[in-house]
Design an enzyme around this catalytic site. Structure first.
Site, mmCIF file in Angstrom:
data_model
loop_
_atom_site.group_PDB
_atom_site.id
_atom_site.type_symbol
_atom_site.label_atom_id
_atom_site.label_comp_id
_atom_site.label_asym_id
_atom_site.label_seq_id
_atom_site.Cartn_x
_atom_site.Cartn_y
_atom_site.Cartn_z
ATOM 1 N N GLU A 15 0.965 -1.487 -0.109
ATOM 2 C CA GLU A 15 0.004 -0.016 0.053
ATOM 3 C C GLU A 15 0.927 1.339 -0.121
ATOM 4 O O GLU A 15 0.409 2.155 -0.721
ATOM 5 C CB GLU A 15 -1.013 0.025 1.189
ATOM 6 C CG GLU A 15 -2.088 -0.928 1.027
ATOM 7 C CD GLU A 15 -3.107 -0.632 0.029
ATOM 8 O OE1 GLU A 15 -3.010 0.480 -0.619
ATOM 9 O OE2 GLU A 15 -3.664 -1.558 -0.544
ATOM 10 N N TYR B 206 -6.267 6.961 3.934
ATOM 11 C CA TYR B 206 -6.471 6.156 2.804
ATOM 12 C C TYR B 206 -5.656 4.862 3.078
ATOM 13 O O TYR B 206 -6.293 3.742 3.372
ATOM 14 C CB TYR B 206 -5.866 6.510 1.374
ATOM 15 C CG TYR B 206 -5.622 5.124 0.546
ATOM 16 C CD1 TYR B 206 -6.787 4.461 0.009
ATOM 17 C CD2 TYR B 206 -4.458 4.800 0.275
ATOM 18 C CE1 TYR B 206 -6.771 3.356 -0.579
ATOM 19 C CE2 TYR B 206 -4.332 3.422 -0.110
ATOM 20 C CZ TYR B 206 -5.526 2.839 -0.695
ATOM 21 O OH TYR B 206 -5.395 1.358 -1.341
ATOM 22 N N ASP C 39 -9.674 5.981 -2.307
ATOM 23 C CA ASP C 39 -8.526 6.384 -3.169
ATOM 24 C C ASP C 39 -9.015 7.297 -4.523
ATOM 25 O O ASP C 39 -10.260 7.349 -4.554
ATOM 26 C CB ASP C 39 -7.423 5.412 -3.610
ATOM 27 C CG ASP C 39 -8.280 4.514 -4.609
ATOM 28 O OD1 ASP C 39 -9.300 4.313 -4.784
ATOM 29 O OD2 ASP C 39 -7.400 3.851 -5.410
ATOM 30 N N CYS D 109 -13.612 1.320 -15.146
ATOM 31 C CA CYS D 109 -14.068 2.669 -14.917
ATOM 32 C C CYS D 109 -12.809 3.679 -14.780
ATOM 33 O O CYS D 109 -12.687 4.266 -14.097
ATOM 34 C CB CYS D 109 -14.805 2.644 -13.453
ATOM 35 S SG CYS D 109 -15.726 4.209 -13.290
ATOM 36 N N CYS E 240 -17.947 0.962 -20.147
ATOM 37 C CA CYS E 240 -19.231 0.731 -19.313
ATOM 38 C C CYS E 240 -19.934 -0.393 -19.822
ATOM 39 O O CYS E 240 -20.642 -0.868 -18.980
ATOM 40 C CB CYS E 240 -19.899 1.993 -19.720
ATOM 41 S SG CYS E 240 -19.294 3.409 -18.888
ATOM 42 N N CYS F 286 -19.078 -2.857 -17.340
ATOM 43 C CA CYS F 286 -19.095 -2.739 -15.939
ATOM 44 C C CYS F 286 -20.362 -3.476 -15.252
ATOM 45 O O CYS F 286 -21.363 -3.208 -15.550
ATOM 46 C CB CYS F 286 -19.145 -1.048 -15.952
ATOM 47 S SG CYS F 286 -19.567 -0.585 -14.193
ATOM 48 N N CYS G 193 -25.373 3.495 -12.471
ATOM 49 C CA CYS G 193 -24.575 4.387 -12.652
ATOM 50 C C CYS G 193 -25.111 5.522 -13.129
ATOM 51 O O CYS G 193 -25.657 5.707 -14.443
ATOM 52 C CB CYS G 193 -23.226 4.018 -13.430
ATOM 53 S SG CYS G 193 -22.082 5.243 -13.671
#
Length: 353
Positions: free
Chosen positions: A43, A125, A143, A195, A202, A205, A211
DNA sequence: CATACGTGGAT
DNA sequence: TATCCAAGTAT
């Protein structure tokens, strides 16, 4: 949680079960969490840094320092050198400080989000991500991927960074209480592969039916962002002093640009000003070419000044070291100075031919 | 809240 | 080529 929030998290987790990226610091979807040390290390490396850039560094660090205790016992200079090229060097300093804090507390990372947040280099985060991924705790992980996905899902028209609070509330609303780590990583995988900032896919997705931006046909314009400032152009000089197939290197101050890193001596250029500082020797200096290097907030033309004399005695009173040219790749130079060294060595190669 | 802080890849 | 952007943090 209302029905639509469950729809979103359920659809996303189903998608993740089928499409999760296989990454070295991850466990398989639905399986027990990975070693917190590896989660934390990945991370921190991934802060503002691409997966592709991180992979080799993650392998190098975990091979050399397999546990947080091993890293805590490492020499700071070696950690900085191992981080060289990855950028944002304050991360490496904080990484070691964090490892030592954890080792001093028995070698176990805190499992709570506030406990993690108190460690060096862990902001909102990273604390949330480690709590969720390594410890399975429900945490709101936001994030840049999540900002993009959420701003599209909920049609957030307010520009960043002002929209942060609203985006966080929306992210909280769709975060499930189970499979916290998988959910966080699923959001990031979705943002990274479907995305995407430009030309989002899309049609592939799992959240497209929920959305709002997709419904409007303008997914691509989210997240709305405040206009950026122009990057100033700066210039500075770096000094190449060679003796017996070795070059004079220094250690930069612990804070600021490239802080704590081994470097060529330079004239003190920074984000604020062009360089005006003194050379390590009185000279004379020959022009050795220019390295163009872009930083986040300014563009630098670094002019290389080369010393071809043999009066090195004044260096004896200075902090620095002669580094053998044949192992210059192991000096741990940040990319800017690695480029400068490449330039100097290329010119040298021509001279001797 | 704004700014400082790296680098390399994609477009 | 120029710009954007990436699993942000510290101050």
């Amino acid at each position: 949680m209302d029905a639509s929030s469950q729809d979103v998290s359920g659809a996303l987790l189903d998608w993740y079960d089928a499409h999760a990226r296989d990454l070295p610091w991850r466990s398989l979807p639905g399986s027990p969490p990975p070693d917190p040390y590896r989660v934390w290390l990945s991370e921190v490396m991934l802060q503002q840094t691409t997966v592709a850039a991180v992979k080799s560094y993650f392998a190098k660090f975990t091979d050399r320092w397999p546990t947080v205790e091993a890293l805590a016992a490492a020499d700071e200079g070696e950690v900085m050198a191992a981080w060289a090229g990855l950028g944002y060097y304050a991360r490496a300093r904080n990484l070691l400080a964090c490892a030592r804090a954890v080792a001093d507390s028995g070698g176990k990372f805190p499992s709570s989000e506030p406990g993690l947040r108190a460690l060096p280099g862990l902001g909102a985060y990273t604390a949330a991500a480690v709590a969720a991924i390594a410890f399975g705790q429900r945490a709101v992980v936001v994030d840049a991927n999540v900002e993009r996905v959420v701003s599209r899902l909920f049609f957030v028209t307010e520009p960043l960074p002002g929209a942060r609070a609203a985006i966080r509330r929306h992210a909280d609303a769709i975060t499930p209480s189970t499979r916290a780590g998988d959910f966080a990583q699923a959001m990031m995988d979705l943002g990274a592969t479907i995305c995407t900032p430009r030309a989002p896919r899309c049609l592939l997705c799992p959240l497209s039916s929920s959305c709002a931006a997709r419904a409007s046909g303008e997914a691509e314009r989210f997240p709305v962002k405040a206009p950026k400032k122009a990057r100033p152009q700066r210039s500075g000089r770096a000094f190449w002093v060679e003796r017996n197939d070795a070059v004079w290197l220094v250690r930069r101050p612990g804070k600021g640009m490239l802080g704590g890193m081994r470097a060529l001596p330079d004239d003190g250029w920074s984000a604020r000003t062009d360089g005006e500082g003194a050379a390590p020797l009185s000279g004379p200096w020959d022009a050795g070419g220019v390295v163009a290097h872009g930083f986040t907030h300014f563009q630098l033309n670094l002019h290389l000044a080369v010393y071809r004399g043999d009066e090195w005695s004044s260096l004896a009173a200075q902090e620095g070291e002669w580094w053998p040219l044949k192992t210059i790749g192991d000096a741990g130079l940040p990319t800017l100075f690695a480029k400068a060294a490449r330039l100097a060595l290329a010119a040298r190669g021509k001279d001797s031919r």
